[in-house]
Design an enzyme around this catalytic site. Sequence first.
Site: not given
Length: 355
Positions: A257-259
């Site tokens: 996922g993001h980050n």
Amino acid sequence: MDTISFFPPHEGMSLSDLADLCGAELDDPSFAERRVTGVAPLSGAGADEITFANSRKSLPDLKKSRAGAVFVSANNSVHAPEGVAVLVTEAPQTAFALAAAQLVPCSMQPMVLGGETGVVSTGAHVDPDARLEPGVTVAFGAVIGAGSEIGAGTVIAAGAAVGPGCRIGRNCHIGHGVSIQHALIGSGVIIHPGARIGQDGFGYAPGPKGLLKIPQIGRVIIQDDVEIGANTTIDRGALDDTVIGEGTKIDNLVQIGHNVRIGRHCVLVAQVGVAGSATIGNGVMIGGAAGVNGHVTIGDGVQLAAMSGAATDIPAGARWGGQPARPMRGFLRDAADANARAFGKEKRQKGDGKK
């Protein structure tokens, strides 16, 4: 069915050379000049092939082996049949991997299907503002966006797409149908077919008329010598970056996922899911189909068992498993207790049936 091999045999290496290469000791020096040309599993290796026995579970196959040579630990070496050369090492599988890289070098990189290497296909689209160093291969149907930079020796396979402004280092392989956008990629990176790198992350906020999409304006940064499996997805960051550390190996069908920040030399096995903003330290091993919750921190050297769910932070060096994940000793004790209860219930039911 005809026996077909997609990997041609090697011209051969002597066992003395292989022993030196792999840090193994040839048990019987009279086999020093025996040559092997390929590798094979323990149960099927022939007289010109080398194999390995990694544990006591391998002993039945080892005792029947017809291999030319076998890497084996000192404790298990006595089980090798007469005529099979024994190369003694503390790490048979590691030694075998080093030997295989020499005997089957073409297996170490994905194949380039069709066309010549170091050539841009006339059927590819390369934007005039893209910068390609000499020796880049761009296969038929690939698309290279404006302002992208690609280093020497890198292969962009058929149907792959590299978005505007991306950077890809030297000696990388970008597989068939891969899409890359908003990404900075180091050297020596392998991305297998169908992977998706840099699409927007999954971010929404509640609004008066439903969910509002949150703009995802971060990047994906992939450091040197990372390998990413087929059909894996790595989302770009929302405001920060998604980072994959040097030497990390990610299997097929993994979702990042993001980050998310993953450290150096980690291993993530198939179907792992890592939710947004999780932090994973260096040297972490995560088993197949495990999940990592968002915003948690997994410390350096952690081992997380397959099909586990990490809902909270895990301290460095720990071995956890289960749903939710907990220290391995507690997880195994709980599993044993559950099995004992199930066995007792089954036994009682059988006893009632006799009455």
